[in-house]
Design a protein around this motif. Structure first.
Motif, short mmCIF file in Angstrom:
data_model
loop_
_atom_site.label_atom_id
_atom_site.label_comp_id
_atom_site.label_asym_id
_atom_site.label_seq_id
_atom_site.Cartn_x
_atom_site.Cartn_y
_atom_site.Cartn_z
N CYS A 360 0.83 -1.28 -0.13
CA CYS A 360 -0.11 0.07 0.09
C CYS A 360 0.85 1.17 0.08
O CYS A 360 0.81 2.01 1.18
N GLU A 361 1.75 1.43 -0.92
CA GLU A 361 2.50 2.64 -1.13
C GLU A 361 2.59 2.89 -2.62
O GLU A 361 2.79 1.88 -3.43
N THR A 363 4.78 4.34 -4.24
CA THR A 363 6.33 3.99 -4.66
C THR A 363 6.74 2.55 -4.76
O THR A 363 7.87 2.08 -5.32
N ASP A 364 5.65 1.82 -4.44
CA ASP A 364 5.91 0.11 -4.59
C ASP A 364 5.64 -0.07 -6.20
O ASP A 364 4.90 -0.77 -6.64
#
Ligand code: LLP
Length: 409
Positions: A360-361, A363-364
């Motif tokens: 849950c980011e 930038t992932d």
């Protein structure tokens, strides 16, 4: 890199996992050792790049020393079998406990990073009535011309002792009777691909070396750290770094006195290419502006893209499948113009995807607009050149499972 046997092994293995090609690792280690031996150089492997036990075992077997940056890395090196005489301990914030443990293990040398650290090591060594061998990690203010997050040798970085503090170090060595001054140490950054940077380091190291000589100190070791970069864009064309050219720079430009030892601390160049992160596509999301491949691996398994916007080559591993060819042949039959050159159309069409993880980011993301053959749920994806700073930087964020491994012996 992946032969059919390896691929069929992958297909039956739960993902995500790190795949380590130990044959390539050994070839790389042998190439490095051979090149270093030519000049009588000593290489300590930087454990921080990867302390997977099988990797440590291979590095140890090939006769390298160990460069550690925590008490636990020191213990892991000794447990693997590294002779304490070939273990060095660096790090800007060594705790008292870590220093005490390293003193008890009689490691070769501490790479000290501040005047205060010298005083602390002296007190702790004194309590044990031991002499601690010290190399001073000096910040040479040389630009590594690499990503700003992995540059360490500039005055604005927290690492090393600045040159205006060297006089204070000399005084500390005069006063601290439980310290033995062994030499000087530098490490200016990582993933350095411009070899001229190492020439600049040599020139700066020579000046500092001379400064100590003029004050009556004869140095037993010159340690120039690590930092040699690898080709993330062409892992199959350049799987083994050109160690000869790298060591030649130091042979040519670093002044050394008879009997003096030259030490290196390589990490990435030894282990990066032997590792890949293997993952499965969970979902394919086709948007208006973008297509997403959602993998079962994410920044929790390989953090480099999220942390440094690092590039890793991404491959779809399935090859092209019979079902894909079948459906294209029926398309071809209905398109007379295509029948003129049928073979050229037997590859699945290339599509651009943002290849992302499940975390849950935002930038992932492993790569944006990555061109891959059209991909579907269940396909295998390899994120290449992940052997260095991959597994070791994995995290448990989102309470993820620990990443697994597969080895090619
Ligand atoms: N010696 C010292 C004192 C170091 O700090 C390092 C790496 C090395 C040697 C080994 O450097 P190498 O040969 O691997 O470049 N996580 C970052 C890299 C951080 C490097 C930290 N220091 C990345 O994923 O790019």
């Amino acid at each position: 890199m992946f032969n059919p046997d390896t691929l069929s092994l992958f297909k039956n293995t739960e993902t995500p996992f790190y795949f380590y090609d130990l044959q390539l690792l050994n070839q790389t280690l042998i190439a490095c050792k051979k090149a270093a031996d030519k000049f009588g150089f000593h290489v300590h492997y930087a454990l921080k790049a990867n302390f997977n036990q099988k990797i440590l075992d291979a590095v140890f077997q090939q006769g390298f020393g160990a460069d550690c940056v925590s008490g636990n890395e020191v213990k892991a090196a000794i447990k693997t079998g590294f002779n304490p005489e070939k273990v060095v301990f660096a790090g800007v914030g060594k705790s008292d406990r870590e220093i005490n443990e390293a003193l008890d293990l009689d490691i070769f040398c501490f790479n000290a990073e501040s005047v205060q650290e010298l005083e602390v090591i002296n007190i702790l060594a004194g309590k044990k009535n031991k002499i601690a061998r010290i190399a001073l990690r000096i910040n040479p203010n040389v630009d590594a011309l690499t990503h700003k997050y992995i540059t360490t040798g500039l005055e604005e970085n927290k690492f090393g002792i600045n040159q205006w503090e060297l006089a204070a170090c000399v005084n500390a060595f005069k006063e601290c009777k439980y310290l033995e001054f062994m030499g000087i140490h530098f490490h200016i950054g990582s993933q350095i691909t411009n070899l001229d940077v190492f020439k600049s380091l040599c020139i700066k190291a020579n000046e500092i070396h001379q400064w100590f000589n003029e004050r009556g100190f004869q140095l037993k070791i010159l340690n120039v750290g690590g930092g040699l970069g690898v080709d993330y864009h062409h892992p199959d064309e350049n799987p083994i770094v050109d160690f000869d050219s790298y060591f030649q720079i130091f042979d040519k430009f670093l002044e050394r006195k008879p009997g003096q030892e030259i030490h290196f601390e390589l990490g990435r160049a030894l282990v990066a290419h032997c590792g890949s992160l293997i993952s499965r596509v969970l979902y394919v999301k086709n948007g208006l502006k973008k297509n997403f491949l959602i993998l079962d691996a994410g920044m929790t398994e390989l953090m480099r893209p999220a942390l440094y916007q690092a590039y890793h080559m991404i491959e779809r591993l399935n090859g092209y499948q019979m079902s894909e060819i079948g459906s294209q042949i029926s398309d071809l039959k209905s398109q007379a113009s295509n029948l003129l050159s049928p073979t050229s159309n037997l590859q699945p069409p290339i599509t651009k995807y943002d290849v992302v993880g499940p975390i849950c980011e935002s930038t992932d993301c492993f790569g944006k607009e990555v061109e891959l053959p059209q991909t579907k749920r269940g396909d295998l994806i390899a994120v290449r050149t992940a052997g260095a700073y991959g597994e070791v930087m994995a995290s448990g964020y989102n309470l993820r499972d620990r990443v697994k491994f597969l080895y090619l012996q």
